[in-house]
Design an enzyme around this catalytic site. Structure first.
Site, PDB file in Angstrom:
ATOM      1  N   SER A 250       0.131  17.505   4.858  1.00 44.49           N
ATOM      2  CA  SER A 250      -0.094  16.718   6.151  1.00 44.49           C
ATOM      3  C   SER A 250      -1.746  17.564   6.697  1.00 44.49           C
ATOM      4  O   SER A 250      -1.317  18.105   6.921  1.00 44.49           O
ATOM      5  CB  SER A 250       0.677  15.755   6.694  1.00 44.49           C
ATOM      6  OG  SER A 250      -0.235  14.652   7.864  1.00 44.49           O
TER       7      SER A 250
ATOM      8  N   TYR B 244       7.901  16.003  12.422  1.00 51.10           N
ATOM      9  CA  TYR B 244       6.950  16.214  11.696  1.00 51.10           C
ATOM     10  C   TYR B 244       5.868  17.101  11.128  1.00 51.10           C
ATOM     11  O   TYR B 244       5.645  17.560  10.412  1.00 51.10           O
ATOM     12  CB  TYR B 244       6.416  14.416  10.888  1.00 51.10           C
ATOM     13  CG  TYR B 244       5.545  13.981  10.690  1.00 51.10           C
ATOM     14  CD1 TYR B 244       6.124  13.561   9.318  1.00 51.10           C
ATOM     15  CD2 TYR B 244       3.902  14.660  10.427  1.00 51.10           C
ATOM     16  CE1 TYR B 244       4.701  13.271   8.368  1.00 51.10           C
ATOM     17  CE2 TYR B 244       3.172  14.027   9.337  1.00 51.10           C
ATOM     18  CZ  TYR B 244       3.825  13.454   8.057  1.00 51.10           C
ATOM     19  OH  TYR B 244       3.216  12.986   7.477  1.00 51.10           O
TER      20      TYR B 244
HETATM   21  P1  NAD Z   1       5.976   5.814   1.834  1.00 46.06           P
HETATM   22  O1  NAD Z   1       7.644   5.676   2.893  1.00 46.06           O
HETATM   23  O2  NAD Z   1       5.062   4.715   1.444  1.00 46.06           O
HETATM   24  O3  NAD Z   1       6.487   6.702   1.123  1.00 46.06           O
HETATM   25  C1  NAD Z   1       7.744   7.793   1.193  1.00 46.06           C
HETATM   26  C2  NAD Z   1       8.160   8.122  -0.306  1.00 46.06           C
HETATM   27  O4  NAD Z   1       9.683   8.915  -0.222  1.00 46.06           O
HETATM   28  C3  NAD Z   1       9.232   6.590  -0.374  1.00 46.06           C
HETATM   29  O5  NAD Z   1       8.883   6.226  -1.717  1.00 46.06           O
HETATM   30  C4  NAD Z   1      10.618   6.982  -0.207  1.00 46.06           C
HETATM   31  O6  NAD Z   1      11.677   6.296  -0.929  1.00 46.06           O
HETATM   32  C5  NAD Z   1      10.657   8.322  -0.287  1.00 46.06           C
HETATM   33  N1  NAD Z   1      11.962   9.572   0.678  1.00 46.06           N
HETATM   34  C6  NAD Z   1      12.161   8.642   1.467  1.00 46.06           C
HETATM   35  N2  NAD Z   1      13.184   9.781   1.969  1.00 46.06           N
HETATM   36  C7  NAD Z   1      13.930   9.980   0.466  1.00 46.06           C
HETATM   37  C8  NAD Z   1      15.436  10.250   0.242  1.00 46.06           C
HETATM   38  N3  NAD Z   1      16.033  11.180   1.077  1.00 46.06           N
HETATM   39  N4  NAD Z   1      14.953  10.687  -0.859  1.00 46.06           N
HETATM   40  C9  NAD Z   1      13.832  10.218  -1.851  1.00 46.06           C
HETATM   41  N5  NAD Z   1      13.353   9.896  -1.576  1.00 46.06           N
HETATM   42  C10 NAD Z   1      12.124   9.481  -0.388  1.00 46.06           C
HETATM   43  O7  NAD Z   1       4.770   6.966   2.412  1.00 46.06           O
HETATM   44  P2  NAD Z   1       3.956   7.765   2.522  1.00 46.06           P
HETATM   45  O8  NAD Z   1       2.669   7.080   2.850  1.00 46.06           O
HETATM   46  O9  NAD Z   1       3.341   7.652   0.811  1.00 46.06           O
HETATM   47  O10 NAD Z   1       4.086   9.676   2.429  1.00 46.06           O
HETATM   48  C11 NAD Z   1       4.808  10.533   1.132  1.00 46.06           C
HETATM   49  C12 NAD Z   1       4.403  12.085   1.622  1.00 46.06           C
HETATM   50  O11 NAD Z   1       2.718  11.996   2.319  1.00 46.06           O
HETATM   51  C13 NAD Z   1       5.036  12.078   2.260  1.00 46.06           C
HETATM   52  O12 NAD Z   1       5.414  13.244   2.653  1.00 46.06           O
HETATM   53  C14 NAD Z   1       4.086  11.955   4.187  1.00 46.06           C
HETATM   54  O13 NAD Z   1       5.042  12.420   4.638  1.00 46.06           O
HETATM   55  C15 NAD Z   1       3.105  12.280   3.213  1.00 46.06           C
HETATM   56  N6  NAD Z   1       1.934  12.238   4.351  1.00 46.06           N
HETATM   57  C16 NAD Z   1       1.261  10.520   4.493  1.00 46.06           C
HETATM   58  C17 NAD Z   1       0.275  10.163   5.240  1.00 46.06           C
HETATM   59  C18 NAD Z   1      -0.179   8.919   5.470  1.00 46.06           C
HETATM   60  O14 NAD Z   1      -0.998   8.450   6.187  1.00 46.06           O
HETATM   61  N7  NAD Z   1       0.600   7.478   4.696  1.00 46.06           N
HETATM   62  C19 NAD Z   1      -0.746  10.939   5.977  1.00 46.06           C
HETATM   63  C20 NAD Z   1      -0.014  12.889   5.394  1.00 46.06           C
HETATM   64  C21 NAD Z   1       0.757  13.009   4.795  1.00 46.06           C
END
Ligand code: NAD
Length: 257
Positions: A139, A152
């Protein structure tokens, strides 16, 4: 660029960025393994849809990324893991003195520890196959910080550090390890932060998006899951064979500030 014959395991991929990455890897020809902690018809239907539209083999395997043994079992059950995308992640927003200990533990387990377990299980498979790519979804918060996101930010800085170690341990092998650092992407994870942030800052939804989330994203646009998928496909390409141990920001200029 064809990834035909490669198997990609994407953790946390029934939603958001992980699902977007699985789609782009499948469009590039890789067989994909989707994952989350649930086991619903909808989860399996996502894999069928990817297989139907791209012609690759796509499976859904349930495994809870908060549990080390299930992380390792996911890789074993996949049977092959040429491309490992550590994407599963959760978020909780609170001042550090009010941050619930169970939320801290869950964030560190899912966002950081899971990548240790999956990488440890996948590296022997990559070595046997003579090729491998580890792509960790960190991130902008792996490079910089914001208030109220202690767990985080700690987990994401941790995964950037672990990425460098994996790269050094595999440096003389045809294996690379890198971290992608997205800025804000409008996924369910970000949607879920909006109410808490509205409360923390006493702001409307529109103002949270404009003045908090995209305030530090100079492009003033969310990054998309397709752009993150494309970045991941690039890291799997031959052009990226000497890119290892580093971060690629997909953040509209956030970390240039
Ligand atoms: P999201 O909530 O849409 O997806 C998260 C995924 O992780 C989902 O598929 C969920 O089912 C899965 N998950 C959660 N707990 C779990 C567990 N215990 N076991 C297995 N799977 C699990 O969120 P996202 O925004 O797509 O985030 C995905 C990644 O990207 C994360 O690591 C997040 O930190 C990172 N990220 C997101 C953003 C953003 O702006 N959306 C920015 C930077 C980084």
């Amino acid at each position: 660029m064809s990834l035909k014959g490669k198997t990609a395991v994407v953790t946390g991929s029934n939603s958001g960025i992980g699902l977007g990455i699985a789609w782009e890897l499948a469009r590039a020809g890789a067989d994909v393994v989707l994952n989350s902690f649930t086991d619903t018809d909808e989860d399996h239907a996502l894999a069928q849809k990817i297989a139907g539209e791209t012609g690759v083999t796509a499976r859904y395997i349930k495994a809870d990324m908060s549990k080390g043994d299930e992380c390792r079992a996911l890789i074993e059950q996949a049977g092959a893991c040429d491309i490992l995308v550590n994407n599963a992640g959760i978020q909780h927003v609170a001042p550090i003195n009010e941050f619930p200990s169970d939320k801290w533990d869950a964030i560190i387990a899912i966002n950081l520890n899971s990548a240790f377990h999956t990488t440890a299980a996948a590296l022997p498979m990559m070595r046997k196959a003579g090729w491998g790519r580890v792509v960790n979804i960190a991130s902008a918060h792996g490079l910089t910080a914001s208030p109220y996101k202690s767990a985080y930010v700690a987990a994401k800085h941790g995964i950037v550090g672990m990425t460098k170690v994996v790269a050094l341990e595999t440096a003389q092998e045809p294996i690379t390890a890198n971290a992608i650092c997205p800025g804000y992407v409008l996924t369910p994870l970000v949607e879920a932060q909006i109410p808490d942030t509205m409360k923390e800052y006493d702001m409307s939804r529109e103002d949270v998006i404009k003045n908090i989330m995209l305030q530090r994203q100079p492009s003033k646009e969310f990054a998309t899951v397709e752009q993150l998928g494309g970045t991941c496909v690039f890291l799997c390409s031959d052009a990226a064979a000497q890119i290892t141990g580093t971060t690629i920001s997909v953040d509209g200029g956030w970390t240039a500030l």
